[in-house]
Design an enzyme around this catalytic site. Structure first.
Site, short mmCIF file in Angstrom:
data_model
loop_
_atom_site.label_atom_id
_atom_site.label_comp_id
_atom_site.label_asym_id
_atom_site.label_seq_id
_atom_site.Cartn_x
_atom_site.Cartn_y
_atom_site.Cartn_z
N ALA A 66 -3.54 -5.51 -5.68
CA ALA A 66 -3.19 -6.72 -5.39
C ALA A 66 -3.52 -7.10 -3.86
O ALA A 66 -3.46 -6.26 -3.02
CB ALA A 66 -1.71 -7.42 -5.88
N GLY A 111 -2.14 -2.82 -8.16
CA GLY A 111 -2.91 -3.78 -9.28
C GLY A 111 -3.87 -3.19 -9.90
O GLY A 111 -4.31 -3.62 -11.12
N GLU A 114 -2.68 -0.93 -12.55
CA GLU A 114 -2.10 -1.71 -13.46
C GLU A 114 -3.11 -2.17 -14.36
O GLU A 114 -2.95 -2.37 -15.63
CB GLU A 114 -1.26 -2.70 -12.92
CG GLU A 114 0.19 -2.06 -12.04
CD GLU A 114 0.83 -2.91 -11.25
OE1 GLU A 114 0.14 -3.63 -10.24
OE2 GLU A 114 2.18 -3.03 -11.51
N GLU A 134 3.00 1.05 -4.03
CA GLU A 134 3.72 -0.25 -3.34
C GLU A 134 5.16 0.16 -2.57
O GLU A 134 5.41 -0.50 -1.82
CB GLU A 134 4.40 -1.14 -4.75
CG GLU A 134 3.13 -1.93 -5.42
CD GLU A 134 2.34 -1.03 -6.65
OE1 GLU A 134 2.50 -0.05 -6.40
OE2 GLU A 134 1.67 -1.59 -7.13
N1 COA Z 1 -5.23 -5.96 -0.25
C1 COA Z 1 -5.97 -6.63 0.79
N2 COA Z 1 -6.74 -5.82 1.44
C2 COA Z 1 -7.02 -4.69 1.30
C3 COA Z 1 -6.60 -4.08 0.09
C4 COA Z 1 -5.34 -4.52 -0.55
N3 COA Z 1 -4.54 -4.12 -1.87
N4 COA Z 1 -6.97 -2.84 0.07
C5 COA Z 1 -7.90 -2.75 0.94
N5 COA Z 1 -8.06 -3.66 1.75
C6 COA Z 1 -9.14 -4.14 2.76
C7 COA Z 1 -8.49 -3.60 4.07
O1 COA Z 1 -7.45 -4.23 4.73
C8 COA Z 1 -9.86 -3.90 4.78
O2 COA Z 1 -10.04 -5.12 5.16
P1 COA Z 1 -10.50 -5.36 6.77
O3 COA Z 1 -11.73 -4.78 6.95
O4 COA Z 1 -10.56 -6.83 6.89
O5 COA Z 1 -9.58 -4.74 7.72
C9 COA Z 1 -10.96 -3.43 3.53
O6 COA Z 1 -10.29 -3.72 2.64
C10 COA Z 1 -11.12 -1.96 3.70
O7 COA Z 1 -10.13 -1.08 3.52
P2 COA Z 1 -9.78 0.10 4.46
O8 COA Z 1 -8.11 0.40 4.59
O9 COA Z 1 -10.48 -0.03 5.90
O10 COA Z 1 -10.50 1.20 3.78
P3 COA Z 1 -10.00 2.89 4.04
O11 COA Z 1 -11.22 3.57 3.37
O12 COA Z 1 -9.56 3.23 5.31
O13 COA Z 1 -8.78 2.97 3.01
C11 COA Z 1 -7.48 2.59 1.13
C12 COA Z 1 -8.65 2.81 1.70
C13 COA Z 1 -7.68 2.08 -0.45
C14 COA Z 1 -6.57 3.88 0.92
C15 COA Z 1 -6.69 1.54 1.74
O14 COA Z 1 -7.34 0.39 1.89
C16 COA Z 1 -5.28 1.13 1.18
O15 COA Z 1 -4.40 1.96 1.19
N6 COA Z 1 -5.23 -0.03 0.63
C17 COA Z 1 -3.97 -0.77 0.03
C18 COA Z 1 -3.59 0.21 -1.19
C19 COA Z 1 -2.30 -0.44 -1.82
O16 COA Z 1 -1.38 -0.29 -1.08
N7 COA Z 1 -2.55 -1.23 -2.98
C20 COA Z 1 -1.40 -1.66 -3.63
C21 COA Z 1 -0.95 -3.08 -2.81
S1 COA Z 1 0.38 -3.86 -3.78
#
Ligand code: COA
Length: 260
Positions: A66, A111, A114, A134
């Protein structure tokens, strides 16, 4: 109105719904969740449809969760509403009359995991990553993760993933029973379509009945669930497709199911 963050491609009788917010790794913001609900409701109403595939845009992510920027603003009340909205949409998907296949092409986190779990089948590419991270945000899953994960892979493994927030690869997901199959990335959509086509050829009412009886039966005790199965077995015996399917077997020909 055309969805902004989803791509819908219908190749009768199969629809492919692609979550398309690549700049945010297909994270589900409120607008995308609403669009997903609208699109799935329309597909449910479309009599020509027999199966749906959900996937993510690009090769990096199915859905990375999410939208954390939106979650960050929630308070006690809006947080509950947020969870209930997502749960309603995912439960709708889970209870659809059409089989829904998640083609998991990359990160399926929070999400995203999920959403995949609310689908009836999950095919993962070797590059897929699953997790409920989370806990690392001081949060808990709110779109069904605390409930579907233990139901799918058992309490022991689910508790570990929920408490540690650890990410697992596709092979581990297969080993845990979280996904049905793992294929090479360039085979993912082809394999998902192959399964969708296979399901599309089956008797639609029997497909629907299996989706229903498994979903409902898992929440009942065994005796009640068996009663339900007998009831549904009886109902399906009253369909034209059952007569056609059994006759075709006995006459050594391919059945022509008509959804009646
Ligand atoms: N919500 C909002 N934005 C998200 C996102 C999320 N769940 N997951 C990734 N993004 C965004 C990042 O903020 C980034 O945006 P920006 O370029 O404007 O800064 C873009 O997507 C690319 O993500 P980035 O983190 O730079 O890629 P990465 O390859 O370094 O890492 C992940 C990939 C998936 C490991 C990392 O993005 C991550 O941990 N995301 C969150 C996962 C999470 O906690 N999900 C549960 C949410 S409740």
């Amino acid at each position: 109105m055309e969805p902004k963050n989803l791509r819908v491609e219908k190749t009768d009788p199969i629809a492919v719904v692609t979550i398309h917010r690549p700049e945010k790794l297909n994270a589900l913001d409120a607008a995308t969740v609403t669009e997903l609900y609208q699109v799935m409701k329309e597909l449910q109403k479309d009599d020509a449809m027999r199966a749906v595939i959900i996937t993510g845009s690009g090769e990096k992510a199915f859905v990375a969760g999410a939208d954390i920027a939106e979650i960050a603003k929630h308070d006690e009340i809006s947080g509950k509403i947020f969870a209930m909205r997502g749960q309603k949409v995912f439960r709708f998907i889970e209870k659809m009359r059409l089989p829904v296949i998640a083609a998991v092409n990359g990160y399926a986190l929070g999400g995203g995991c999920e959403l995949a779990m609310a689908c009836h089948l999950r095919i993962a590419s070797t590059g897929a990553r699953f997790g409920q991270p989370e806990i690392n945000l001081g949060l808990i899953p709110g779109y069904g993760g605390t409930q579907r994960l233990p139901r799918l892979i058992g309490r022991t493994q689910a508790m570990y993933l929920l408490l540690t927030g650890e990410m697992i690869d596709a092979q581990k997901a297969l080993q845990l029973g979280l996904v049905n199959e793992v294929v090479e990335p360039d085979q993912l959509m082809q394999r998902a379509r192959e399964i969708a086509r296979c399901l599309a050829e089956k008797a639609p009412l029997a497909i629907r009945s299996i989706l229903d009886v498994v979903d409902q039966g898992l929440n009942l005790n065994l005796d009640m669930a068996l009663n339900l199965e007998a009831e549904m077995f009886g109902n399906i015996c009253a369909t034209e497709d059952m007569k056609e399917g059994t006759a075709a077997f006995l006459e050594k020909r391919k059945p022509q199911f008509r959804g009646k």
